[in-house]
Write a protein that holds these residues in place. Structure first.
Motif, PDB file in Angstrom:
ATOM      1  N   ILE A 187      17.014 -36.898  13.268  1.00  0.00           N
ATOM      2  CA  ILE A 187      18.157 -36.112  12.689  1.00  0.00           C
ATOM      3  C   ILE A 187      17.700 -35.389  11.471  1.00  0.00           C
ATOM      4  O   ILE A 187      17.470 -33.945  11.197  1.00  0.00           O
ATOM      5  N   PRO A 188      16.817 -35.819  10.410  1.00  0.00           N
ATOM      6  CA  PRO A 188      15.946 -35.197   9.408  1.00  0.00           C
ATOM      7  C   PRO A 188      15.056 -34.209   9.656  1.00  0.00           C
ATOM      8  O   PRO A 188      15.049 -33.213   9.027  1.00  0.00           O
ATOM      9  N   ASP A 189      14.424 -34.395  10.812  1.00  0.00           N
ATOM     10  CA  ASP A 189      13.358 -33.307  11.276  1.00  0.00           C
ATOM     11  C   ASP A 189      14.349 -32.020  11.672  1.00  0.00           C
ATOM     12  O   ASP A 189      13.836 -30.921  11.567  1.00  0.00           O
ATOM     13  N   TRP A 190      15.550 -32.502  12.521  1.00  0.00           N
ATOM     14  CA  TRP A 190      16.300 -31.383  12.831  1.00  0.00           C
ATOM     15  C   TRP A 190      17.009 -30.364  11.600  1.00  0.00           C
ATOM     16  O   TRP A 190      16.861 -29.273  11.774  1.00  0.00           O
ATOM     17  N   VAL A 191      17.128 -31.233  10.597  1.00  0.00           N
ATOM     18  CA  VAL A 191      17.735 -30.728   9.413  1.00  0.00           C
ATOM     19  C   VAL A 191      16.570 -29.621   8.774  1.00  0.00           C
ATOM     20  O   VAL A 191      17.077 -28.516   8.564  1.00  0.00           O
ATOM     21  N   VAL A 192      15.543 -30.105   8.883  1.00  0.00           N
ATOM     22  CA  VAL A 192      14.441 -29.480   8.371  1.00  0.00           C
ATOM     23  C   VAL A 192      14.110 -28.083   9.100  1.00  0.00           C
ATOM     24  O   VAL A 192      13.865 -26.878   8.320  1.00  0.00           O
ATOM     25  N   GLY A 193      14.246 -28.105  10.209  1.00  0.00           N
ATOM     26  CA  GLY A 193      13.974 -27.035  11.614  1.00  0.00           C
ATOM     27  C   GLY A 193      15.105 -26.170  11.273  1.00  0.00           C
ATOM     28  O   GLY A 193      15.044 -24.820  11.417  1.00  0.00           O
ATOM     29  N   TYR A 194      16.402 -26.658  11.173  1.00  0.00           N
ATOM     30  CA  TYR A 194      17.523 -25.733  11.048  1.00  0.00           C
ATOM     31  C   TYR A 194      17.671 -24.810   9.741  1.00  0.00           C
ATOM     32  O   TYR A 194      17.762 -23.385   9.840  1.00  0.00           O
ATOM     33  N   LEU A 195      16.969 -25.595   8.727  1.00  0.00           N
ATOM     34  CA  LEU A 195      16.795 -24.768   7.338  1.00  0.00           C
ATOM     35  C   LEU A 195      15.725 -23.745   7.337  1.00  0.00           C
ATOM     36  O   LEU A 195      15.567 -22.674   6.952  1.00  0.00           O
ATOM     37  N   ARG A 196      14.678 -24.192   8.170  1.00  0.00           N
ATOM     38  CA  ARG A 196      13.190 -23.420   8.387  1.00  0.00           C
ATOM     39  C   ARG A 196      13.949 -21.948   8.947  1.00  0.00           C
ATOM     40  O   ARG A 196      13.378 -21.183   8.477  1.00  0.00           O
ATOM     41  N   ASP A 197      14.520 -21.983  10.026  1.00  0.00           N
ATOM     42  CA  ASP A 197      15.099 -20.765  10.560  1.00  0.00           C
ATOM     43  C   ASP A 197      15.861 -19.859   9.779  1.00  0.00           C
ATOM     44  O   ASP A 197      15.965 -18.632  10.006  1.00  0.00           O
ATOM     45  N   LYS A 198      16.357 -20.529   8.662  1.00  0.00           N
ATOM     46  CA  LYS A 198      17.146 -19.686   7.583  1.00  0.00           C
ATOM     47  C   LYS A 198      16.185 -19.437   6.477  1.00  0.00           C
ATOM     48  O   LYS A 198      16.799 -18.904   5.444  1.00  0.00           O
ATOM     49  N   GLY A 199      15.096 -19.455   6.527  1.00  0.00           N
ATOM     50  CA  GLY A 199      14.117 -19.417   5.398  1.00  0.00           C
ATOM     51  C   GLY A 199      14.461 -20.334   4.110  1.00  0.00           C
ATOM     52  O   GLY A 199      14.081 -20.040   2.900  1.00  0.00           O
ATOM     53  N   ILE A 200      14.902 -21.368   4.492  1.00  0.00           N
ATOM     54  CA  ILE A 200      15.300 -22.484   3.451  1.00  0.00           C
ATOM     55  C   ILE A 200      14.382 -23.743   3.615  1.00  0.00           C
ATOM     56  O   ILE A 200      14.059 -24.083   4.606  1.00  0.00           O
ATOM     57  N   LYS A 201      13.864 -24.568   2.315  1.00  0.00           N
ATOM     58  CA  LYS A 201      13.098 -25.795   2.782  1.00  0.00           C
ATOM     59  C   LYS A 201      14.125 -26.708   1.970  1.00  0.00           C
ATOM     60  O   LYS A 201      14.925 -26.616   1.178  1.00  0.00           O
ATOM     61  N   ILE A 202      13.951 -27.947   2.362  1.00  0.00           N
ATOM     62  CA  ILE A 202      14.639 -29.121   1.979  1.00  0.00           C
ATOM     63  C   ILE A 202      13.475 -30.280   1.729  1.00  0.00           C
ATOM     64  O   ILE A 202      12.658 -30.400   2.304  1.00  0.00           O
ATOM     65  N   ASP A 203      13.796 -30.972   0.375  1.00  0.00           N
ATOM     66  CA  ASP A 203      13.089 -32.039   0.032  1.00  0.00           C
ATOM     67  C   ASP A 203      13.250 -33.329   1.077  1.00  0.00           C
ATOM     68  O   ASP A 203      14.449 -33.249   1.337  1.00  0.00           O
ATOM     69  N   PRO A 204      12.198 -34.042   1.302  1.00  0.00           N
ATOM     70  CA  PRO A 204      12.296 -34.834   2.289  1.00  0.00           C
ATOM     71  C   PRO A 204      13.571 -36.114   1.919  1.00  0.00           C
ATOM     72  O   PRO A 204      14.289 -36.433   2.750  1.00  0.00           O
TER      73      PRO A 204
END
Length: 251
Positions: free
Chosen positions: A58-75
């Protein structure tokens, strides 16, 4: 299904037909019944299987979802959000969209503080921080988190807490037997972000393989006690405190 099978043998080029089927119960039996329809669908169009993600994906899915929107997230933030929401992708997407809206103008990074401020989960008192404290053998910190959980058992069910601890020590045990201990390899084998590999490396120095096995047996015992086996009065909060003490100071 028979009518659908007939149609799929000679579908209309002018029609876009989408069939969604959720497998319930015995997935194999359901798939067997649909085998002919599935075969035709694959031949005439596109057949796609959407498998439910494992929690560690799930964390990797979260990262990918945000990446598609041009947003990063701290691990740390990704793990914190995952722990709070779980593997419900629809709800995760909703929470992430809310977080994006609340970001300050020009900001493209979601941090743990954003999760705490906008979703309500504490970045200091959560299962992720509890397992980290156990890995560090930080009894005071772990007990403080356990006390917080004991006061909020509805938000922190014992079964989810003990499951998180179990998964943590299984990973430490697995780490001991990895032939390739490079960061990328460890992350892949343990199913964690590379950011957290150092934490498992340090924990493995404190907990030998034999000690991990003992902890896993201990967790099994306390899981049974939480269900009333050999325990008639000790509440979940006290069981967690006992468990933490035995994990850190046990032999």
């Amino acid at each position: 299904l028979s009518d659908l099978e007939i149609y799929l043998k000679s579908p209309l080029n002018s029609t876009i037909l989408v069939v969604c089927h959720k497998v319930t119960g015995d997935g194999k039996k359901s798939a067997d019944k649909l085998s002919e329809v599935v075969k035709l669908a694959a031949q005439k169009g596109v057949y796609f299987v959407s498998k439910k993600f494992y929690d560690n994906q799930i964390p990797d899915w979260v990262v990918g979802y945000l990446r598609d929107k041009g947003i990063k997230i701290d691990p740390l933030a990704a793990n914190l959000l995952t722990e709070f929401v779980g593997n419900d992708l629809s709800r995760l997407a909703q929470e992430l969209d809310k977080l994006i809206i609340t970001l300050p103008a020009g900001s493209k990074l979601i941090q743990a503080a954003d999760i705490e401020r906008n979703i309500g989960v504490s970045r200091d008192f959560n299962r992720f921080e509890l397992t980290k404290a156990l890995g560090e053998m930080n009894f005071v910190r772990a007990l403080r988190i356990a006390d917080h959980f004991a006061r909020n058992l509805n938000a922190n069910p014992f079964v989810l807490t003990i499951t998180a601890i179990y998964q943590y020590f299984v990973r430490i045990l697995k780490y001991h037997f990895l032939a390739d201990k490079s960061r990328a390899s460890v992350a892949k084998e343990l199913g964690v972000n590379e950011f957290f590999v150092a934490e498992y490396e340090r924990a493995a120095k404190r907990y030998s393989a034999a000690r991990c096995v003992s902890v896993i047996h201990l967790l099994s015992d306390y899981d049974m006690r939480s269900k009333g086996v050999n325990n008639s009065s000790t509440d979940h909060g006290e069981l967690l405190r006992e468990l933490i003490y035995l994990i850190i100071f046990g032999k």
